[in-house]
Enzyme design. Structure first.
Site, short mmCIF file in Angstrom:
data_model
loop_
_atom_site.label_atom_id
_atom_site.label_comp_id
_atom_site.label_asym_id
_atom_site.label_seq_id
_atom_site.Cartn_x
_atom_site.Cartn_y
_atom_site.Cartn_z
CB SER A 1 -0.89 0.03 1.24
OG SER A 1 -1.56 1.27 1.38
CE1 TYR B 1 -4.86 -2.05 5.16
CE2 TYR B 1 -3.83 0.01 4.49
CZ TYR B 1 -4.46 -1.18 4.17
OH TYR B 1 -4.70 -1.49 2.85
#
Length: 277
Positions: free
Chosen positions: A170, A183
């Site tokens: 990501s 995250y």
């Protein structure tokens, strides 16, 4: 984007604006012909789009997912319409025994495993680190990084020279996100895991790479954010919009295929709609 929130884990069929995943202008050319792939989180979002293009390129595709049965059923039907075999397996990647059993089932059904796409993820916004509950933290860690390690470890006994592992990272693993501390941490760990495993597996002829997406219109964010925030999702990216899953899937084909990426291993490929995500 639609001002909408949906229930976790997030069913794609509940979205007011359906993500685009079919890539109708993409013409397959046999880049994955005869190969066998496992995609975690393959029921929806990026995973569904990747499953369809893998099938269009000739691969059999096993979809691993948590509990979104209707989404997984639709993905498998789309795979089969491309002319290859599909298999859907429901379970929790946090459990190593599930990962081992699922890979064994795929290998038996397809005759082996050539490609693993680690794509499943858990995300829950938290604006203050002091408010990050232990249960929340463990679900993020165990799903996003431990689950990737479990799956790679499970698949390696079945993967021969020429195999490929692709992890979904990501932009948050590169730039961070103040409301996604846990995250972001796991995504950074996935990037490091990719590089370390690529080095370890190089003598065995197995390539390991990673794709780092920017914002993508999937069930992940509407199942986490308030409706008003979802309406602005992706607006701060360089392209001022989120990507559609079909804009990510060709990159997975590129890294999976020995035709296009036989000399590429250990890379984190940013697909972020610009230089800054």
């Amino acid at each position: 984007m639609p001002a909408q929130s949906i229930r976790k884990p997030g069913a794609e069929g509940e979205l007011d604006l359906a993500p685009r995943y079919m890539a109708p202008d993409y013409v397959g050319s046999g880049k994955l012909r005869g190969l066998r792939a496992i995609i975690t989180g393959g029921d929806s979002g990026i995973g569904r789009a990747v499953a369809i293009l893998f099938a269009r390129e000739g691969a059999d595709v096993a979809v691993l997912y948590l509990s979104e049965h209707e989404d997984a059923k639709l993905t498998c039907s789309k795979v089969e319409k491309e002319g290859t075999r599909s298999l859907a397996i429901s379970g929790d990647l946090r459990d190593p025994s599930f990962c081992n059993k699922a890979v064994k089932k795929v290998a038996k059904a397809f005759g082996g495993v050539d490609i693993l796409v680690n794509n499943a993820a858990f995300q829950l916004h938290c604006r203050r680190l002091e408010d990050l509950a232990d249960e929340h933290l463990q679900e993020t860690l165990q799903t996003n990084i431990a689950g990737y390690i479990h799956m790679a470890r499970a698949v390696l006994p079945y993967m021969e020279e020429g195999g490929s592992i692709i992890n979904t990272g990501s932009e948050t693993g590169i730039f961070g996100s103040p409301s996604l501390i846990d995250y972001s941490t796991t995504k950074g760990a996935i990037h490091a895991f990719t590089k370390a495993l690529a080095t370890q597996l190089l003598p065995r002829g197995i390539r390991v790479n990673c794709i780092a997406p920017g914002p993508v219109w999937t069930p992940l964010n509407p199942a986490d954010k308030a409706a008003d925030d979802v309406a602005q999702f992706g607006a701060d990216s360089d392209m001022k919009r989120p990507a559609q899953p079909e804009e990510l899937s060709p990159a997975y084909v590129f890294l999976a295929s020995p035709v296009t990426a036989s000399y590429i291993s250990g890379v984190v490929l940013p697909v972020m709609g610009g230089a800054h995500g």
